[in-house]
Design a protein around this motif. Sequence first.
Motif, PDB file in Angstrom:
ATOM      1  N   VAL A   1       0.842  -1.191   0.000  1.00  0.00           N
ATOM      2  CA  VAL A   1       0.000   0.000   0.000  1.00  0.00           C
ATOM      3  C   VAL A   1       0.888   1.256   0.000  1.00  0.00           C
ATOM      4  CG1 VAL A   1      -2.015  -1.053   1.082  1.00  0.00           C
ATOM      5  CG2 VAL A   1      -0.196  -0.128   2.531  1.00  0.00           C
ATOM      6  N   ASN A   2       0.320   2.376  -0.422  1.00  0.00           N
ATOM      7  CA  ASN A   2       1.086   3.623  -0.468  1.00  0.00           C
ATOM      8  C   ASN A   2       1.265   4.263   0.896  1.00  0.00           C
ATOM      9  OD1 ASN A   2       1.536   3.690  -3.277  1.00  0.00           O
ATOM     10  ND2 ASN A   2      -0.509   4.501  -3.644  1.00  0.00           N
ATOM     11  N   GLU A   3       0.355   3.952   1.805  1.00  0.00           N
ATOM     12  CA  GLU A   3       0.395   4.539   3.139  1.00  0.00           C
ATOM     13  C   GLU A   3      -0.160   3.537   4.127  1.00  0.00           C
ATOM     14  OE1 GLU A   3      -1.427   8.381   5.603  1.00  0.00           O
ATOM     15  OE2 GLU A   3      -2.066   7.983   3.556  1.00  0.00           O
ATOM     16  N   PRO A   4       0.509   3.320   5.277  1.00  0.00           N
ATOM     17  CA  PRO A   4       1.720   3.969   5.778  1.00  0.00           C
ATOM     18  C   PRO A   4       2.990   3.300   5.241  1.00  0.00           C
ATOM     19  CG  PRO A   4       0.928   2.438   7.424  1.00  0.00           C
ATOM     20  CD  PRO A   4      -0.054   2.388   6.271  1.00  0.00           C
ATOM     21  N   GLY A   5       4.142   3.613   5.862  1.00  0.00           N
ATOM     22  CA  GLY A   5       5.412   3.015   5.454  1.00  0.00           C
ATOM     23  C   GLY A   5       6.540   3.540   6.311  1.00  0.00           C
ATOM     24  N   ASP A   6       7.753   3.211   5.934  1.00  0.00           N
ATOM     25  CA  ASP A   6       8.949   3.661   6.662  1.00  0.00           C
ATOM     26  C   ASP A   6       9.807   4.549   5.768  1.00  0.00           C
ATOM     27  OD1 ASP A   6       8.304   2.301   8.946  1.00  0.00           O
ATOM     28  OD2 ASP A   6       9.864   0.773   8.765  1.00  0.00           O
ATOM     29  N   GLU A   7      10.477   5.513   6.377  1.00  0.00           N
ATOM     30  CA  GLU A   7      11.453   6.331   5.668  1.00  0.00           C
ATOM     31  C   GLU A   7      12.835   6.094   6.268  1.00  0.00           C
ATOM     32  OE1 GLU A   7      10.371  10.438   5.557  1.00  0.00           O
ATOM     33  OE2 GLU A   7       8.546  10.073   4.394  1.00  0.00           O
ATOM     34  N   LEU A   8      13.832   6.031   5.399  1.00  0.00           N
ATOM     35  CA  LEU A   8      15.194   5.753   5.851  1.00  0.00           C
ATOM     36  C   LEU A   8      16.183   6.686   5.166  1.00  0.00           C
ATOM     37  CD1 LEU A   8      17.220   3.809   7.374  1.00  0.00           C
ATOM     38  CD2 LEU A   8      17.381   2.575   5.208  1.00  0.00           C
ATOM     39  N   TRP A   9      17.038   7.313   5.965  1.00  0.00           N
ATOM     40  CA  TRP A   9      18.167   8.091   5.444  1.00  0.00           C
ATOM     41  C   TRP A   9      19.419   7.274   5.670  1.00  0.00           C
ATOM     42  CZ3 TRP A   9      22.569   9.763   7.944  1.00  0.00           C
ATOM     43  CH2 TRP A   9      23.372  10.699   7.267  1.00  0.00           C
ATOM     44  N   MET A  10      20.222   7.109   4.635  1.00  0.00           N
ATOM     45  CA  MET A  10      21.455   6.327   4.737  1.00  0.00           C
ATOM     46  C   MET A  10      22.587   7.098   4.070  1.00  0.00           C
ATOM     47  SD  MET A  10      22.276   2.453   3.340  1.00  0.00           S
ATOM     48  CE  MET A  10      21.255   1.617   4.563  1.00  0.00           C
TER      49      MET A  10
ATOM     50  N   LEU B   1      17.852  -2.485   2.696  1.00  0.00           N
ATOM     51  CA  LEU B   1      18.463  -3.195   1.567  1.00  0.00           C
ATOM     52  C   LEU B   1      18.387  -2.375   0.283  1.00  0.00           C
ATOM     53  CD1 LEU B   1      17.088  -6.746   2.343  1.00  0.00           C
ATOM     54  CD2 LEU B   1      19.507  -6.114   2.278  1.00  0.00           C
ATOM     55  N   PHE B   2      17.241  -1.756   0.044  1.00  0.00           N
ATOM     56  CA  PHE B   2      17.074  -0.956  -1.168  1.00  0.00           C
ATOM     57  C   PHE B   2      18.049   0.215  -1.173  1.00  0.00           C
ATOM     58  CE2 PHE B   2      14.906   2.515  -3.500  1.00  0.00           C
ATOM     59  CZ  PHE B   2      14.786   1.909  -4.741  1.00  0.00           C
ATOM     60  N   ALA B   3      18.157   0.911  -0.023  1.00  0.00           N
ATOM     61  CA  ALA B   3      19.058   2.056   0.071  1.00  0.00           C
ATOM     62  C   ALA B   3      20.513   1.634  -0.116  1.00  0.00           C
ATOM     63  CB  ALA B   3      18.881   2.747   1.430  1.00  0.00           C
ATOM     64  N   ALA B   4      20.909   0.555   0.555  1.00  0.00           N
ATOM     65  CA  ALA B   4      22.293   0.080   0.444  1.00  0.00           C
ATOM     66  C   ALA B   4      22.616  -0.348  -0.981  1.00  0.00           C
ATOM     67  CB  ALA B   4      22.520  -1.079   1.411  1.00  0.00           C
TER      68      ALA B   4
ATOM     69  N   VAL C   1      10.959   3.427  -2.980  1.00  0.00           N
ATOM     70  CA  VAL C   1      11.335   4.487  -3.922  1.00  0.00           C
ATOM     71  C   VAL C   1      12.324   5.431  -3.257  1.00  0.00           C
ATOM     72  CG1 VAL C   1       9.196   4.462  -5.246  1.00  0.00           C
ATOM     73  CG2 VAL C   1       9.344   5.914  -3.223  1.00  0.00           C
ATOM     74  N   VAL C   2      13.127   6.098  -4.089  1.00  0.00           N
ATOM     75  CA  VAL C   2      14.039   7.137  -3.605  1.00  0.00           C
ATOM     76  C   VAL C   2      13.239   8.413  -3.442  1.00  0.00           C
ATOM     77  CG1 VAL C   2      16.108   8.487  -4.108  1.00  0.00           C
ATOM     78  CG2 VAL C   2      15.992   6.066  -4.754  1.00  0.00           C
ATOM     79  N   LEU C   3      13.375   9.047  -2.287  1.00  0.00           N
ATOM     80  CA  LEU C   3      12.638  10.291  -2.024  1.00  0.00           C
ATOM     81  C   LEU C   3      13.459  11.504  -2.440  1.00  0.00           C
ATOM     82  CD1 LEU C   3      11.176   9.448   1.493  1.00  0.00           C
ATOM     83  CD2 LEU C   3       9.988   9.394  -0.692  1.00  0.00           C
TER      84      LEU C   3
END
Length: 310
Positions: free
Chosen positions: A28-37, A109-112, A308-310
């Motif tokens: 789903v589009n909402e909710p979710g997690d945000e990650l800065w790496m 994993l996606f960010a790395a 996705v990349v923000l």
Amino acid sequence: MKKESIKVFAPATVANVVCGFDILGFAVNEPGDELWMETSDKPGVRILSINGDEGKLSLDPQKNTVSASVISLLKHLGREDVGFELKLTKKMPMGSGLGSSSASAVAGLFAANELLGKPLTKLELLPFAMEGEALACGHGHADNVAPALFGGFTLIKSYEPLEVIALPVPKLFCALLYPHVDVPTRDARQIIRSKVLLKDAVTQWGNIAGLVSSLYTHDYDLLGRCLKDVIVEPIRSILIPEFDHMKTYAMENGALGFGISGSGPTVFSLYRSPDDAQKVITNLQKMLADKGVKSNIYLSEINETGPVVL
């Protein structure tokens, strides 16, 4: 060495999708997690901060799904010389049945993988996401991590060998309601029957096959007739307040189907119309409030992209 950074979003997921216990899920589009790496000159993975978890999650990289899966990835790639620092923002409730640990693992994993130059495909990242899921809840199932990683509807055809099938996504609106009650995944699994009547198994197989068919044909009526579970839901639903009343109301007011998201306590319902979805989910929240149960509600289309990349 020049530092590089990235910010990503990974979606919540609905596992099981009523009749597809451990094999079906959607994002789903909402909710979710945000990650800065960010890359670091110092080898290893370090968690600088976690927000939105009420202090419940460990900052120990070996004990948190967002970092443990990345550590495993780096070891697999022979890149243990690489360093990452990360900040995780939980924008979804934990222990909700919405794939919170899966979203964190997938985000990491996606960010790395992006910062490393995309050495692996999403399919190749999936086993590492499953490792993170196993760390969080004791079972490395893919019905949350696969849709979180690929987006859309996914079918886990088999685990040995691991085979995941992306299914078509008709235009659907998903309403989610998370009641503030505690239903631990491990406990929810323990109450499931170990033996199933053959007639119930046959009914369930028919519903799963019909549900998959309805996604290919965009047959909403068939989809609605197949969103039925005669094996798991009758037992797990007793852990969720007002489940039967909520289901009856939703089905009488435009829902194609209503069920438990993952192991609960979140419930979900699917609609053709966003107006129907909004009306029903608002009234269900009021229904629970009248019984003294607080809840969070979300309304979303099916997420077709995954992280996705923000």
